[in-house]
Enzyme design. Structure first.
Site, PDB file in Angstrom:
ATOM      1  N   SER A  17     -17.658 -26.695  -0.844  1.00 27.49           N
ATOM      2  CA  SER A  17     -16.434 -26.652  -0.027  1.00 27.49           C
ATOM      3  C   SER A  17     -15.451 -25.602  -0.549  1.00 27.49           C
ATOM      4  O   SER A  17     -15.298 -25.416  -1.764  1.00 27.49           O
ATOM      5  CB  SER A  17     -15.765 -28.032  -0.050  1.00 27.49           C
ATOM      6  OG  SER A  17     -14.470 -27.944   0.493  1.00 27.49           O
ATOM      7  N   THR A  67     -13.812 -36.118   4.740  1.00 26.44           N
ATOM      8  CA  THR A  67     -14.529 -35.356   5.758  1.00 26.44           C
ATOM      9  C   THR A  67     -15.817 -36.065   6.142  1.00 26.44           C
ATOM     10  O   THR A  67     -16.065 -37.205   5.744  1.00 26.44           O
ATOM     11  CB  THR A  67     -14.737 -33.891   5.282  1.00 26.44           C
ATOM     12  OG1 THR A  67     -15.229 -33.130   6.382  1.00 26.44           O
ATOM     13  CG2 THR A  67     -15.709 -33.795   4.118  1.00 26.44           C
ATOM     14  N   LYS A  71     -14.647 -39.894   8.492  1.00 25.92           N
ATOM     15  CA  LYS A  71     -13.328 -39.757   9.120  1.00 25.92           C
ATOM     16  C   LYS A  71     -12.921 -40.993   9.930  1.00 25.92           C
ATOM     17  O   LYS A  71     -11.736 -41.252  10.106  1.00 25.92           O
ATOM     18  CB  LYS A  71     -13.286 -38.508  10.014  1.00 25.92           C
ATOM     19  CG  LYS A  71     -13.235 -37.199   9.220  1.00 25.92           C
ATOM     20  CD  LYS A  71     -13.119 -36.000  10.150  1.00 25.92           C
ATOM     21  CE  LYS A  71     -12.832 -34.734   9.382  1.00 25.92           C
ATOM     22  NZ  LYS A  71     -12.603 -33.572  10.269  1.00 25.92           N
ATOM     23  N   ASN A  92      -8.370 -37.403   8.300  1.00 27.89           N
ATOM     24  CA  ASN A  92      -8.977 -36.528   7.283  1.00 27.89           C
ATOM     25  C   ASN A  92      -8.132 -36.459   6.014  1.00 27.89           C
ATOM     26  O   ASN A  92      -8.391 -35.648   5.147  1.00 27.89           O
ATOM     27  CB  ASN A  92      -9.214 -35.110   7.838  1.00 27.89           C
ATOM     28  CG  ASN A  92      -7.926 -34.369   8.071  1.00 27.89           C
ATOM     29  OD1 ASN A  92      -6.893 -34.972   8.319  1.00 27.89           O
ATOM     30  ND2 ASN A  92      -7.976 -33.054   7.994  1.00 27.89           N
ATOM     31  N   ASP A 107      -6.145 -32.157  11.246  1.00 30.70           N
ATOM     32  CA  ASP A 107      -6.923 -31.220  12.083  1.00 30.70           C
ATOM     33  C   ASP A 107      -6.143 -30.864  13.355  1.00 30.70           C
ATOM     34  O   ASP A 107      -6.138 -29.719  13.801  1.00 30.70           O
ATOM     35  CB  ASP A 107      -8.271 -31.837  12.494  1.00 30.70           C
ATOM     36  CG  ASP A 107      -9.257 -31.891  11.341  1.00 30.70           C
ATOM     37  OD1 ASP A 107      -9.164 -31.043  10.444  1.00 30.70           O
ATOM     38  OD2 ASP A 107     -10.116 -32.791  11.357  1.00 30.70           O
ATOM     39  N   TYR A 225     -16.684 -22.479  11.072  1.00 34.81           N
ATOM     40  CA  TYR A 225     -16.198 -21.545  10.046  1.00 34.81           C
ATOM     41  C   TYR A 225     -17.250 -21.244   8.990  1.00 34.81           C
ATOM     42  O   TYR A 225     -16.976 -20.516   8.028  1.00 34.81           O
ATOM     43  CB  TYR A 225     -14.904 -22.045   9.405  1.00 34.81           C
ATOM     44  CG  TYR A 225     -15.040 -23.338   8.653  1.00 34.81           C
ATOM     45  CD1 TYR A 225     -15.108 -24.553   9.329  1.00 34.81           C
ATOM     46  CD2 TYR A 225     -15.078 -23.355   7.262  1.00 34.81           C
ATOM     47  CE1 TYR A 225     -15.236 -25.736   8.648  1.00 34.81           C
ATOM     48  CE2 TYR A 225     -15.192 -24.537   6.568  1.00 34.81           C
ATOM     49  CZ  TYR A 225     -15.274 -25.726   7.274  1.00 34.81           C
ATOM     50  OH  TYR A 225     -15.402 -26.912   6.587  1.00 34.81           O
ATOM     51  N   GLY A 246     -12.854 -19.620  13.106  1.00 36.98           N
ATOM     52  CA  GLY A 246     -12.742 -21.020  12.671  1.00 36.98           C
ATOM     53  C   GLY A 246     -11.895 -21.188  11.423  1.00 36.98           C
ATOM     54  O   GLY A 246     -11.507 -22.317  11.092  1.00 36.98           O
TER      55      GLY A 246
END
Ligand code: NAD
Length: 278
Positions: A17, A67, A71, A92, A107, A225, A246
């Site tokens: 991540s 994540t 969620k 999130n 988000d 993304y 993204g």
């Protein structure tokens, strides 16, 4: 240093991540002591999410991002829901405060801020087509309605997913329409498209719709993304269409998380530039 924060990310398959680098670099710019670590639960299919949250609280964490695939599940283990979480049924971020656990969804405001910045003043007008009605699509459609577009059309290859999303929003929303008639009907008519399916990721190569059917003035906003440069964006740029990658949503949700955790205002332009260097 004006504060010490420990923050986690809970999810599956998150060891690569970009969130730790994104959060910690911006926090350093803001003069904060800030540690952000991933807790990858992929090898623990029967994880007790409540016990994980308690462990983080006991260790002095201020918050945890959450994540895929937790969620929704995390909502069973919090004490309070923000209004957006109550509406979307998805969170999130969980803030820890003296025994209280408050679930937030960043988000929605993250994508809203990114799209508003991309479109500029008075840009959120006309008709938008959203392709994809899953987890990301829930937040992006809410942001499109927040921004006040005249018409928002939602299409998903899975009619049940499309209907479920529309049911959640439709009360009193005459501007929100199902993608009846399919993509061919809507693509030439809309001012912009939000792409919210996994198509374009390495494991789902390709493009979810025909970019050539869009009007020459249409814009395209991507949520994928990884990779940042998708086939959709390549084709849209080749046609000269305006595009938002993204990273806009990824940075937007991280900035909003940082703001809720620390109370400070992150510099999203600086974060976006950093994201593109990662
Ligand atoms: P999901 O599985 O919850 O939903 C995807 C939806 O797309 C499903 O309803 C599916 O039926 C639909 N779909 C798949 N292929 C389609 C096609 N060809 N045409 C129309 N509909 C199609 O997935 P998700 O969690 O919504 O994630 C989607 C993408 O968004 C992923 O790439 C994810 O990484 C990305 N994402 C990005 C951010 C960000 O911050 N940029 C945040 C969340 C998710």
């Amino acid at each position: 240093m004006t504060g010490e924060y420990r923050v986690a990310l809970l999810g599956n398959g998150i060891r690569a991540s970009l969130s730790p680098a994104l959060h910690m670099t911006e926090a350093r710019h803001l003069g904060l002591g800030y540690e952000y670590r991933t807790v990858d639960l992929i090898d623990r299919p029967h994880v007790d999410l409540g016990a994980e949250l308690r462990r983080l609280e006991d260790a002095g964490y201020a918050a945890t991002n959450v994540t895929h695939p937790y969620k929704q599940a995390v909502l069973d283990h919090v004490t309070d829901l923000s209004p957006t979480v109550r509406h979307l049924g998805s969170a999130n971020l969980v803030l820890f405060d003296d025994g209280r656990r408050t679930a937030h969804n960043t988000d929605r405001p993250g994508f809203r801020a990114a799209l508003a910045g991309f479109l500029g003043d008075d840009g959120a007008t006309g008709a938008v087509l959203q392709v994809g009605a899953g987890g990301a699509g829930l937040a992006t459609v809410a942001a499109l309605l927040d921004l006040g577009f005249d018409t928002v059309v939602v299409h998903d290859a899975d009619p049940a997913a499309e209907a479920t999303l529309l049911d959640r929003f439709s009360a009193g929303r005459p501007r929100l329409l199902p993608g009846d008639g399919g993509l061919d009907r809507w693509l030439p008519r809309v001012d912009g498209v939000v792409h919210a399916t996994p198509v374009g990721m390495a494991e789902h190569p390709g493009v979810a719709f025909d970019v050539d059917r869009l009007a020459p003035s249409a814009w395209v906003a991507e949520v994928v993304y990884r990779p940042l440069e998708t086939e959709l964006l390549r084709r849209a740029r080749a046609r000269g269409l305006a595009t938002l990658d993204g990273g806009g949503m990824a940075v937007g949700q991280a900035a909003e998380s940082l703001r809720l955790i620390t109370g400070l205002d992150p510099d999203t332009i600086r974060m976006h530039a950093h994201f593109h260097r990662l």
